[in-house]
Design an enzyme around this catalytic site. Structure first.
Site, PDB file in Angstrom:
ATOM      1  N   THR A   1      46.429  44.978 -51.532  1.00 50.28           N
ATOM      2  CA  THR A   1      47.680  45.438 -50.926  1.00 50.28           C
ATOM      3  C   THR A   1      47.604  45.292 -49.405  1.00 50.28           C
ATOM      4  O   THR A   1      48.562  44.857 -48.757  1.00 50.28           O
ATOM      5  CB  THR A   1      47.944  46.924 -51.280  1.00 50.28           C
ATOM      6  OG1 THR A   1      47.576  47.133 -52.632  1.00 50.28           O
ATOM      7  CG2 THR A   1      49.387  47.290 -51.088  1.00 50.28           C
TER       8      THR A   1
ATOM      9  N   LYS B   1      60.496  57.958 -56.247  1.00 51.13           N
ATOM     10  CA  LYS B   1      59.685  59.159 -56.047  1.00 51.13           C
ATOM     11  C   LYS B   1      60.380  60.058 -55.027  1.00 51.13           C
ATOM     12  O   LYS B   1      60.570  59.659 -53.869  1.00 51.13           O
ATOM     13  CB  LYS B   1      58.289  58.752 -55.532  1.00 51.13           C
ATOM     14  CG  LYS B   1      57.423  59.942 -55.182  1.00 51.13           C
ATOM     15  CD  LYS B   1      56.057  59.518 -54.679  1.00 51.13           C
ATOM     16  CE  LYS B   1      55.296  60.714 -54.142  1.00 51.13           C
ATOM     17  NZ  LYS B   1      54.071  60.341 -53.443  1.00 51.13           N
TER      18      LYS B   1
HETATM   19  P1  FAD Z   1      41.347  46.152 -52.231  1.00 47.61           P
HETATM   20  O1  FAD Z   1      42.509  46.297 -53.127  1.00 47.61           O
HETATM   21  O2  FAD Z   1      40.016  46.543 -52.774  1.00 47.61           O
HETATM   22  O3  FAD Z   1      41.283  44.636 -51.780  1.00 47.61           O
HETATM   23  C1  FAD Z   1      40.134  44.075 -51.211  1.00 47.61           C
HETATM   24  C2  FAD Z   1      40.270  42.574 -51.159  1.00 47.61           C
HETATM   25  O4  FAD Z   1      39.159  42.049 -50.468  1.00 47.61           O
HETATM   26  C3  FAD Z   1      40.326  41.899 -52.518  1.00 47.61           C
HETATM   27  O5  FAD Z   1      41.284  40.850 -52.519  1.00 47.61           O
HETATM   28  C4  FAD Z   1      38.944  41.309 -52.670  1.00 47.61           C
HETATM   29  O6  FAD Z   1      38.924  40.164 -53.470  1.00 47.61           O
HETATM   30  C5  FAD Z   1      38.643  40.964 -51.213  1.00 47.61           C
HETATM   31  N1  FAD Z   1      37.217  40.822 -50.936  1.00 47.61           N
HETATM   32  C6  FAD Z   1      36.264  41.777 -50.933  1.00 47.61           C
HETATM   33  N2  FAD Z   1      35.062  41.223 -50.660  1.00 47.61           N
HETATM   34  C7  FAD Z   1      35.283  39.898 -50.474  1.00 47.61           C
HETATM   35  C8  FAD Z   1      34.458  38.783 -50.181  1.00 47.61           C
HETATM   36  N3  FAD Z   1      33.133  38.889 -50.041  1.00 47.61           N
HETATM   37  N4  FAD Z   1      35.040  37.567 -50.066  1.00 47.61           N
HETATM   38  C9  FAD Z   1      36.381  37.414 -50.208  1.00 47.61           C
HETATM   39  N5  FAD Z   1      37.203  38.427 -50.498  1.00 47.61           N
HETATM   40  C10 FAD Z   1      36.656  39.652 -50.642  1.00 47.61           C
HETATM   41  N6  FAD Z   1      47.134  54.578 -52.070  1.00 47.61           N
HETATM   42  C11 FAD Z   1      48.404  55.001 -52.027  1.00 47.61           C
HETATM   43  O7  FAD Z   1      49.100  54.767 -51.041  1.00 47.61           O
HETATM   44  N7  FAD Z   1      48.932  55.691 -53.083  1.00 47.61           N
HETATM   45  C12 FAD Z   1      48.206  56.027 -54.165  1.00 47.61           C
HETATM   46  O8  FAD Z   1      48.735  56.631 -55.094  1.00 47.61           O
HETATM   47  C13 FAD Z   1      46.841  55.655 -54.195  1.00 47.61           C
HETATM   48  N8  FAD Z   1      46.041  55.992 -55.232  1.00 47.61           N
HETATM   49  C14 FAD Z   1      44.712  55.687 -55.179  1.00 47.61           C
HETATM   50  C15 FAD Z   1      43.865  56.168 -56.170  1.00 47.61           C
HETATM   51  C16 FAD Z   1      42.492  55.921 -56.082  1.00 47.61           C
HETATM   52  C17 FAD Z   1      41.578  56.474 -57.117  1.00 47.61           C
HETATM   53  C18 FAD Z   1      41.983  55.122 -55.036  1.00 47.61           C
HETATM   54  C19 FAD Z   1      40.528  54.819 -54.950  1.00 47.61           C
HETATM   55  C20 FAD Z   1      42.827  54.622 -54.072  1.00 47.61           C
HETATM   56  C21 FAD Z   1      44.194  54.911 -54.111  1.00 47.61           C
HETATM   57  N9  FAD Z   1      45.050  54.473 -53.128  1.00 47.61           N
HETATM   58  C22 FAD Z   1      46.343  54.888 -53.101  1.00 47.61           C
HETATM   59  C23 FAD Z   1      44.580  53.563 -52.084  1.00 47.61           C
HETATM   60  C24 FAD Z   1      45.076  52.151 -52.378  1.00 47.61           C
HETATM   61  O9  FAD Z   1      44.584  51.722 -53.607  1.00 47.61           O
HETATM   62  C25 FAD Z   1      44.638  51.194 -51.277  1.00 47.61           C
HETATM   63  O10 FAD Z   1      44.948  51.726 -50.026  1.00 47.61           O
HETATM   64  C26 FAD Z   1      45.333  49.876 -51.362  1.00 47.61           C
HETATM   65  O11 FAD Z   1      45.307  49.350 -52.652  1.00 47.61           O
HETATM   66  C27 FAD Z   1      44.729  48.873 -50.391  1.00 47.61           C
HETATM   67  O12 FAD Z   1      43.506  48.444 -50.815  1.00 47.61           O
HETATM   68  P2  FAD Z   1      42.810  47.266 -49.985  1.00 47.61           P
HETATM   69  O13 FAD Z   1      43.717  46.108 -49.961  1.00 47.61           O
HETATM   70  O14 FAD Z   1      42.339  47.820 -48.687  1.00 47.61           O
HETATM   71  O15 FAD Z   1      41.507  46.962 -50.849  1.00 47.61           O
END
Ligand code: FAD
Length: 496
Positions: free
Chosen positions: A15, A77
């Site tokens: 995201t 929501k």
């Molecule tokens: P991720 O979704 O983990 O994405 C990481 C990316 O990095 C992936 O594409 C992966 O492939 C890439 N990556 C990692 N390492 C490498 C590498 N070595 N090489 C290339 N690519 C790599 N937020 C809300 O706002 N509302 C909610 O209700 C909510 N509920 C949640 C419930 C739980 C239990 C948890 C843990 C989190 C929740 N969150 C919520 C938080 C939300 O999920 C995240 O803020 C959001 O999805 C963003 O995640 P991200 O993109 O930072 O990480």
């Protein structure tokens, strides 16, 4: 660093990655933007509830709301229902509305407290259109300048589908997507600035600035640049979650449910095709087996999969912008999803970055401002979450009793004291939760202020009760014209 920023590389396609790509390209179309994501690593795959500012984010990108809801299995929501948080069997709503009306110098709670003294029967929430709509299971968009009828809302959605939705927008706008796993982060030996990401497939992605969206891996900011992670588990001890989808309900609630258990709490989030469920808990107090049993015995529809465990550490990176790397999303910190703030933190981090985006070289002054404001924002949300735990009166477990012994951060301590004494809420500029939010949670958790503002005290019993009656009647009016939430979703999100 003296070279102008021409190319931004986004590491990660969750995201955070796709929100970053879509917004950066929209605001700075001249920039070359490349996003790398790893099909082998995948995304965190949770994150289903949001808060109202996401509407602004989508509108700015020109997103059609109905198409967005349809494609992300989204629902509306209006609030979070906190159940069993003060004591088992009791619940209250933190709504995105504002109870009452603006009545002058001070908040509605002062007038409500005065009216209570005069014999008012209704609760604070009876004056909130969001609450009334939640109870009736209704929703409709209300176009009004009249604050009495205003009804803030956000969405529940499948965040993986949201990422894909934004990916299409970003790619159409010219963002380049590369698949691969980052193997090595190449840094300038003198400055430490990141110069390129070396992928396992042999490709190298050079850039002038890097957005670390690698999730909890924190590959650039934490691992390569060595930025320290401030651990906040002494305030918020949850370190684990179990997440499981279940069948959808016949009727779709327009709010999230947050149900406290003997240890930890459970979320129930209604989407159009399924429910999202999960248990957030601390492994100090609950084994994984017991967590599994708690969650699975508290599903109200059939599970569609086995639960998945997610471990986390609450806190944030001491800097969120270091050298030429900005951490957006989970790479820069984590706060449990009690108030659905993580996706918002992605949005606010991006807006802050864009306000300070370097025209030529990266400026230490911009970086310092970015880091100061990010810290403050994280801290105010942290304090709001602590409030829910701390202000409990449960006696059924060590967990809840220990939560009452948390040594509060100073700012939160002052806030609670001011509210207890005089029903006053003082907000920092960086606080995304405004007065109405704090009032609802403070009162919902059982704080009854000792006093109220003198301007509410100027009303006679008769005058204050009559004023309250007028507001109450006004709040009921729009309900008659609302659709059931399901009708709204069917009518407005049907493919045209
Ligand atoms: P991720 O979704 O983990 O994405 C990481 C990316 O990095 C992936 O594409 C992966 O492939 C890439 N990556 C990692 N390492 C490498 C590498 N070595 N090489 C290339 N690519 C790599 N937020 C809300 O706002 N509302 C909610 O209700 C909510 N509920 C949640 C419930 C739980 C239990 C948890 C843990 C989190 C929740 N969150 C919520 C938080 C939300 O999920 C995240 O803020 C959001 O999805 C963003 O995640 P991200 O993109 O930072 O990480």
């Amino acid at each position: 660093m003296t070279s102008p920023i021409r190319k931004v590389v986004i590491a990660g396609g969750g995201t955070a990655g796709w929100m970053s790509a879509a917004l950066l390209k929209k605001v700075l179309p001249h920039l070359e933007i490349e996003l790398v994501e790893s099909p082998d690593i995948g995304t965190i795959g949770v994150g289903e509830a949001t808060i109202p500012p996401i509407q602004t984010f989508n509108q700015f990108l020109g997103v059609d709301e109905n198409a967005f809801l349809r494609e992300t299995n989204g629902t509306i929501k209006l609030a979070i229902s906190f159940e069993n948080w003060r004591v088992p069997g009791e619940s209250y709503l933190h709504t995105f509305g504002a109870p009452g009306a603006t009545l002058g110098f001070c908040g509605f709670q002062h007038f409500w407290l005065r009216a209570k003294q005069a014999g008012l029967k209704q609760s604070l929430w009876d004056f909130d259109l969001n609450y009334l709509s939640c109870k009736a299971g209704k929703f409709n968009k209300i176009q009004t300048e009249n604050q009495v009828y205003s009804m803030g809302y956000a969405y529940h959605f499948d965040s993986s589908l949201y990422g894909q939705f934004l990916r299409r927008l970003a790619e159409q706008a010219g963002v380049k997507r590369t698949e691969g796993t980052i193997d090595h982060v190449a840094q300038n030996t003198q400055t430490g600035f990141v110069e390129a990401l070396q992928l396992k497939n042999g490709k190298q992605l050079k850039g002038d600035m890097f957005i670390d969206c690698t999730g909890m891996q924190g590959l650039l900011l934490q691992k390569a640049l060595g930025v320290n992670y401030e651990d906040w588990s002494h305030w918020l001890c949850a370190d684990s979650a179990l997440a499981v989808p279940s069948k959808r309900h016949e009727h779709t609630l327009p709010y999230t449910r947050s149900i406290a258990h003997k240890v930890g709490w459970q979320w129930r989030i209604p989407l159009t095709n399924r429910n999202g469920n999960g248990l957030v808990y601390s492994s100090q107090y609950l084994t994984e087996n017991d967590a599994h049993d708690t969650l699975m015995s508290n599903l109200d529809t059939e599970a569609l999969d086995a639960p998945r465990t997610i471990r986390f550490k609450t806190g944030r990176t001491e800097q969120q912008w270091a050298k030429n790397v900005v951490g957006i999303g989970l790479s820069s910190g984590f706060l449990e999803p009690l108030e659905s703030t993580s996706i918002h933190l992605i949005q606010s981090g991006l807006v802050r970055l864009l306000k300070l985006f370097p025209k030529d070289e990266i400026l230490a002054s911009s970086q310092a401002l970015y880091n100061r404001d990010s810290k403050e924002e994280f801290e105010t949300i942290r304090d709001f979450i602590i409030l829910h735990y701390y202000q409990n009166e449960r006696t059924d477990s060590d967990f809840w009793q220990d939560m009452r012994r948390i040594a509060l951060p100073d700012r939160l301590q002052q806030k609670i004291a001011a509210f207890k004494d005089s029903a006053t809420i003082f907000n920092e500029n960086s606080d995304i939760f405004r007065d109405a939010s704090w009032v609802q949670v403070m009162m919902g958790q059982g704080i009854i202020p000792k006093s109220y503002h003198p301007s509410a005290g100027a009303y006679s019993d008769e005058a204050i009760l009559s004023l309250m009656q007028k507001i109450y009647q006004a709040k009921q009016q729009p309900l008659g014209q609302m659709l059931s939430h399901d009708e709204f979703l069917t009518r407005f999100t049907a493919a045209k």
